[in-house]
Design a protein around this motif. Structure first.
Motif, PDB file in Angstrom:
ATOM      1  N   MET A 156       0.821  -1.202   0.000  1.00  9.84           N
ATOM      2  CA  MET A 156       0.000   0.000   0.000  1.00  9.84           C
ATOM      3  C   MET A 156       0.861   1.260   0.000  1.00  9.84           C
ATOM      4  N   ASP A 157       2.167   1.103   0.024  1.00  7.84           N
ATOM      5  CA  ASP A 157       3.097   2.218  -0.165  1.00  7.84           C
ATOM      6  C   ASP A 157       3.220   2.472  -1.668  1.00  7.84           C
ATOM      7  N   TYR A 158       3.812   3.610  -2.031  1.00  9.17           N
ATOM      8  CA  TYR A 158       4.197   3.878  -3.413  1.00  9.17           C
ATOM      9  C   TYR A 158       5.695   3.590  -3.558  1.00  9.17           C
ATOM     10  N   ALA A 159       6.121   2.400  -3.169  1.00  7.92           N
ATOM     11  CA  ALA A 159       7.550   2.093  -3.208  1.00  7.92           C
ATOM     12  C   ALA A 159       8.018   1.737  -4.615  1.00  7.92           C
ATOM     13  N   ARG A 160       7.143   1.164  -5.404  1.00 11.03           N
ATOM     14  CA  ARG A 160       7.461   0.781  -6.785  1.00 11.03           C
ATOM     15  C   ARG A 160       8.561  -0.269  -6.849  1.00 11.03           C
ATOM     16  N   PHE A 161       9.543  -0.042  -7.755  1.00 13.99           N
ATOM     17  CA  PHE A 161      10.521  -1.093  -8.054  1.00 13.99           C
ATOM     18  C   PHE A 161      11.919  -0.713  -7.534  1.00 13.99           C
ATOM     19  N   ASN A 162      12.798  -1.684  -7.508  1.00 13.81           N
ATOM     20  CA  ASN A 162      14.061  -1.547  -6.778  1.00 13.81           C
ATOM     21  C   ASN A 162      15.098  -0.744  -7.563  1.00 13.81           C
ATOM     22  N   TYR A 163      15.055   0.586  -7.401  1.00 12.12           N
ATOM     23  CA  TYR A 163      16.015   1.442  -8.099  1.00 12.12           C
ATOM     24  C   TYR A 163      17.347   1.524  -7.353  1.00 12.12           C
ATOM     25  N   VAL A 164      17.431   0.907  -6.162  1.00 16.10           N
ATOM     26  CA  VAL A 164      18.676   0.896  -5.404  1.00 16.10           C
ATOM     27  C   VAL A 164      19.641  -0.168  -5.921  1.00 16.10           C
ATOM     28  N   ALA A 165      19.109  -1.303  -6.372  1.00 16.47           N
ATOM     29  CA  ALA A 165      19.942  -2.421  -6.835  1.00 16.47           C
ATOM     30  C   ALA A 165      20.905  -1.954  -7.929  1.00 16.47           C
ATOM     31  N   GLN A 166      22.168  -2.373  -7.815  1.00 17.80           N
ATOM     32  CA  GLN A 166      23.223  -1.932  -8.730  1.00 17.80           C
ATOM     33  C   GLN A 166      23.534  -3.010  -9.773  1.00 17.80           C
ATOM     34  N   PRO A 167      24.074  -2.602 -10.927  1.00 19.56           N
ATOM     35  CA  PRO A 167      24.523  -3.597 -11.902  1.00 19.56           C
ATOM     36  C   PRO A 167      25.471  -4.586 -11.227  1.00 19.56           C
ATOM     37  N   GLY A 168      25.232  -5.847 -11.428  1.00 21.56           N
ATOM     38  CA  GLY A 168      26.071  -6.871 -10.801  1.00 21.56           C
ATOM     39  C   GLY A 168      25.468  -7.454  -9.545  1.00 21.56           C
ATOM     40  N   ASP A 169      24.446  -6.807  -8.948  1.00 22.51           N
ATOM     41  CA  ASP A 169      23.773  -7.394  -7.787  1.00 22.51           C
ATOM     42  C   ASP A 169      22.979  -8.609  -8.261  1.00 22.51           C
ATOM     43  N   LYS A 170      23.339  -9.773  -7.805  1.00 15.91           N
ATOM     44  CA  LYS A 170      22.738 -11.013  -8.292  1.00 15.91           C
ATOM     45  C   LYS A 170      21.567 -11.467  -7.402  1.00 15.91           C
ATOM     46  N   GLY A 171      20.483 -11.857  -8.053  1.00 13.76           N
ATOM     47  CA  GLY A 171      19.357 -12.470  -7.348  1.00 13.76           C
ATOM     48  C   GLY A 171      18.527 -11.523  -6.520  1.00 13.76           C
ATOM     49  N   VAL A 172      18.718 -10.227  -6.698  1.00 16.33           N
ATOM     50  CA  VAL A 172      17.964  -9.259  -5.905  1.00 16.33           C
ATOM     51  C   VAL A 172      16.540  -9.153  -6.443  1.00 16.33           C
ATOM     52  N   LYS A 173      15.561  -9.193  -5.556  1.00 17.66           N
ATOM     53  CA  LYS A 173      14.168  -9.031  -5.967  1.00 17.66           C
ATOM     54  C   LYS A 173      13.926  -7.566  -6.303  1.00 17.66           C
ATOM     55  N   LEU A 174      13.258  -7.327  -7.425  1.00 17.05           N
ATOM     56  CA  LEU A 174      13.090  -5.965  -7.921  1.00 17.05           C
ATOM     57  C   LEU A 174      11.701  -5.403  -7.682  1.00 17.05           C
TER      58      LEU A 174
END
Length: 888
Positions: free
Chosen positions: A488-506
């Protein structure tokens, strides 16, 4: 002798008269008997009732259900309402089912809150009355009766003369044509506004025509064709005048249950939609304000099994119907989104609560516009939005019906989000057309969010701030929690994850821990508790136990004032600066590779839309950090439990945030990537627009600094804030370096703002300049705005989802703002706090003016390069003109 003769004569005369009269009477009698005999041979004249006179006509149409009968005859509509339903409470709602303009009129959406009404019969008149549901009179006996009868009568809305009784006098007939062909504003199917635009629709009498009528077990429906002339304005500026609009409006009258649901008292520490109430208590008590939580009526079919901890079916499941107008590929993720909520209900003992079906093809009683059915509707519009309003029984807060409205170009918004927020780690989204798996998971998230609204959950804009920023780069953490504790937040998608971060949920979680807790609080059934007060003691204790745990913290959306930097839209993590640094690295990476990733775009239009979204994303990162400056964390806290109601942001965090933004203003030329922008045609550099936005937002933050410093024990003072602004804005002159584009924009805007403070005009420049960039879900796209002649009037995009999901009229929005803010009361919105009595902004800027005059006098004469020298001369001229006649 003479006397005897006279007497005899008179006797004979009288006898003759009597004989004549008797003869005449006999004759009359015979004639009468003869006529009677003749009459008896003829059939008696038939008596015609008023009921038959009304409806024994060619073209009469009638429809009946278990509730009432509707009659349509001679272009008039009649209710045949049984006496047993007089005084029963009902909801009357208006919905658009067909329209000539989906931007002005949304099919399947109730533009106004349904009327809460009842009919009463007095003598030969039927009255339609508004039900006085906000009052709960808890005074018994004669005094209670007197209070209700003298002070809280139910106001009359309309009066209808009884036209006839039915044959057994169990129902009255009355003409309600005006109710279904009138122009009542709260029954209009036309939207009141589009973003910041106001819509005024005037019905044309010649274009109003009754259409179809339907009657069912507990409701009736009437459809009416309306022709409108529509005018659209922004403030006092007309945008569109007398544009034609045709709408088929369907009005439903739904009988509310006599056996009312047990209400549940609200708790302001949880974000649920509310029904506000007030009560008169027994003698000696004050009138009390309180709120009821809006929720569906959920009761187990087998209470004994439920009590033993078994999963049981509900008496009445929550059934959703999916519009057959949706693209076929959308239907599966939409249904998945509905059923996702069953995992929360199963944890509290209910199974198969949420059910979802296609629009029935073989059910003549089904109508998607009927108030009785909850539907997910498709709107063929370029609006990039979805919303989930619901409507309740005002007596108890029971949700009676709900809708989810999905506009076609929500998929465009999803594609832009996924690209600009996750393309750095997800090769799947590096394309003009999102692959099916990406689109499915994104649609499921959007619809699940809206379904959450229809279950009673408000936005929780503070949820995502519970997570440390670096945890969003962890595969293990994000697999467990997603990007936020609440969808119910407006968090949206994972813009923190960096190129090379493996298996991170987006993506956000299927459901967050907060969401499941609110469902538990709203819908747990208590078979052994006697009333709402007993339930409230248990429920309040549950929330007490979670107090202080950030995963269960609710922070409401800020609609009227922005004070809390942890309760904003489109942010991730507990540190806006760190999250922004990660996000900006990703945006630079994405922009650098945009031409390589998007190749099937010969005219550059798709890349331009992605580029604009990327710029807005960057601007949002800046704005998220700016909210730290003068920021105040706001949390609803019950006395005796952990937490602070009001807590200013740490002074060093405020100062560091201001300096970080000033640095960004002079370090955003990377936005002007000519390899990408050369495909778009001539336009002003986006860096200049962002620089202008950012510096004006920093100036506006000073209003919050005044308040935050006033209530803080270790404040970032207004003087420190102004000095830091001065040092940052005029750093080029202080350091004696060449001015940049960012320097010029900051410096010109500071002087313009100072002028508006020192020499205010009727057209206050500060007020017109202090606006950020808003890119919320729900704005009409630029193409659609231009299509309807609205382009010049719309200056910024704005979300309509929140107010629409509340189903509010303008007056209801005002009432909502005026509600109390605190534990156990209506939530309201955080209102702006007036600080003019303690505001020393003018004093501080006058001091800046003195310092600046000295600085510019030196730089205007001694700058090493000609461009800087001319700029400083212009700035000095503006400053001196502003200060002319003012002794400093």
């Amino acid at each position: 002798m003479k006397k005897s003769f006279v007497f005899l004569f008179i006797s004979l005369f009288l006898f003759s008269l009597c004989d004549t009269a008797c003869g005449q009477e006999d004759t009359k009698k015979k004639k009468s008997e003869s006529k009677t005999a003749e009459t008896a041979k003829k059939p008696a004249a038939k008596s015609v009732s008023k009921y038959d006179k009304l409806f024994d006509k060619k073209g009469h149409i009638a429809t009946t259900g278990g509730f009432m009968t509707l009659h349509l005859v001679d272009g008039k509509l009649y209710f045949e309402l049984p006496l047993k339903y007089m005084g029963r409470e009902m909801l009357l709602a208006s919905t658009a089912s067909e329209s000539s303009n989906p931007m002005l009129c949304t099919n399947g959406y109730k533009a106004h809150t349904p009327r809460h009404i009842k009919f009463t019969l007095e003598d030969s008149t039927v009255y339609m009355r508004s039900v006085n549901a906000a009052l709960d009179c808890r005074v018994n006996g004669e005094r209670g009766k007197l209070l209700k009868e003298k002070n809280f009568i139910e106001p009359m809305l309309e009066a209808y003369e009884v036209a006839a009784w039915n044959k057994d006098r169990s129902a009255v007939v009355f003409n309600v044509t005006s109710l279904f062909t009138g122009s009542d504003a709260d029954l209009s199917p036309v939207n009141d506004g589009i973003g910041k635009l106001t819509v005024k629709a005037s019905p044309q009498k010649a274009g109003i025509k009754l259409d179809e009528i339907k009657a069912f077990e507990d409701n009736v429906m009437v459809s009416t064709w309306y022709a409108y002339r529509v005018s659209v304005s922004q403030g006092r500026t007309p945008v569109v005048t007398d544009a034609p609009l045709t709408v088929k409006a369907l009005r439903s009258l739904l009988l509310l249950p006599e056996d009312r649901m047990r209400p549940r008292y609200s708790d302001a520490r949880l974000g649920v939609f509310l029904t506000d109430k007030q009560s008169i208590e027994e003698e000696g008590s004050q009138m009390r304000k309180y709120s009821l939580a809006n929720r569906w009526r959920l009761e187990p079919q087998d209470p004994k099994a439920y009590k033993r901890g078994k999963l049981v079916e509900p008496v009445k499941p929550i059934v959703w119907y999916v519009d057959d107008a949706f693209p076929e590929s959308w239907k599966k993720p939409i249904k998945k989104a509905v059923l996702r909520w069953n995992q929360a209900f199963e944890k509290i003992g209910f199974k198969n609560v949420m059910q979802v079906r296609d629009f029935p093809k073989d059910d003549p009683s089904f109508d998607p516009d009927n108030l009785k059915y909850s539907c997910i509707r498709y709107i063929p519009s370029t609006v990039q939005n979805a919303m989930g309003p619901s409507w309740v029984d005002p007596k108890t807060g029971e949700i009676i019906t709900a809708s989810v409205i999905v506009y076609n170009d929500i998929v465009k918004l999803i594609a832009q989000w996924r690209f600009t927020q996750t393309a750095q780690v997800d090769p799947r989204v590096r394309a003009q057309v999102m692959p099916d798996d990406v689109m499915d998971e994104s649609i499921t998230y959007v619809i699940a969010h809206e379904i959450g609204h229809t279950l009673g959950l408000m936005h929780n804009m503070g949820a995502s701030s519970a997570f440390p920023v670096d945890s969003l780069r962890s595969a293990n953490f994000t697999k467990k929690y997603g990007t936020t504790p609440s969808i119910m937040d407006y968090a949206r998608f994972n813009y923190v994850a960096q190129p090379g971060d493996k298996g991170v949920k987006l993506t956000p979680p299927d459901l967050g821990v907060y969401d499941e807790f609110v469902i538990k609080w709203l819908y747990t059934y208590f078979p052994d508790l006697k009333n709402a007060d007993e339930e409230n003691k248990v429920l309040e204790k549950w929330v007490d136990e979670k107090a202080g745990d950030p995963l269960y913290r609710f922070r409401k959306q800020q609609m009227l004032a922005r004070l809390d930097p942890s309760a904003i839209e489109e942010d991730l993590g507990d540190d806006p600066v760190k999250a922004a640094d990660y996000g900006i690295k990703n945006l630079k990476y994405i922009l650098k590779n945009m031409n390589n990733w998007i190749t099937d775009d010969p005219d550059g239009s798709y890349r331009k839309s992605l580029y604009n979204t990327l710029v807005s994303q960057y601007a949002r990162y800046l704005q998220n950090v700016i909210y730290n400056v003068g920021g105040i964390y706001l949390t609803d806290v019950k006395d005796g439990t952990p937490g602070e109601r009001v807590q200013p942001v740490d002074r060093e965090v405020q100062r560091a945030s201001l300096k970080w933004v000033l640095k960004q203003i002079n370090d955003c030329d990377w936005l002007n990537n000519k390899e990408v922008t050369k495909h778009f045609g001539p336009d002003m550099a986006m860096s200049a627009r962002v620089q202008n936005m950012a510096i004006m937002a920093l100036f506006k933050a000073g209003q919050n600094v005044v308040l935050a410093s006033h209530i803080s024990n270790n404040s970032y003072s207004l003087e420190e804030y102004c000095n830091d602004l001065y040092d940052g804005v005029w750093e080029s002159a202080i350091a004696n370096r060449k001015v940049t584009q960012g320097d010029k924009i900051m410096q010109k805007n500071m002087l313009a703002m100072m002028k508006s403070l020192i020499k205010p005009s009727s057209n206050n420049l500060l007020g017109s300049l202090l606006g950020g960039i808003s890119n919320e879900v729900g704005s009409p796209s630029w193409d659609e705005v231009e299509l309807y002649g609205l382009y010049d009037a719309v200056t910024e995009k704005e979300s309509i989802e929140e107010m629409s999901s509340l189903g509010m009229t303008e007056q209801e929005k005002i009432n909502e703002v005026l509600n109390s803010f605190g534990f156990g009361y209506g939530y309201g919105w955080q209102r702006p706090v007036k600080t003019d009595i303690i505001d020393e902004t003018l004093t501080n800027y006058c001091a800046i003016g003195v310092k600046l005059r000295t600085l510019l006098m030196g730089k205007a004469m001694n700058a090493t390069d000609q461009s800087s020298k001319q700029h400083y001369q212009a700035m000095l001229f503006m400053l001196m003109q502003m200060m002319d006649g003012i002794k400093l």
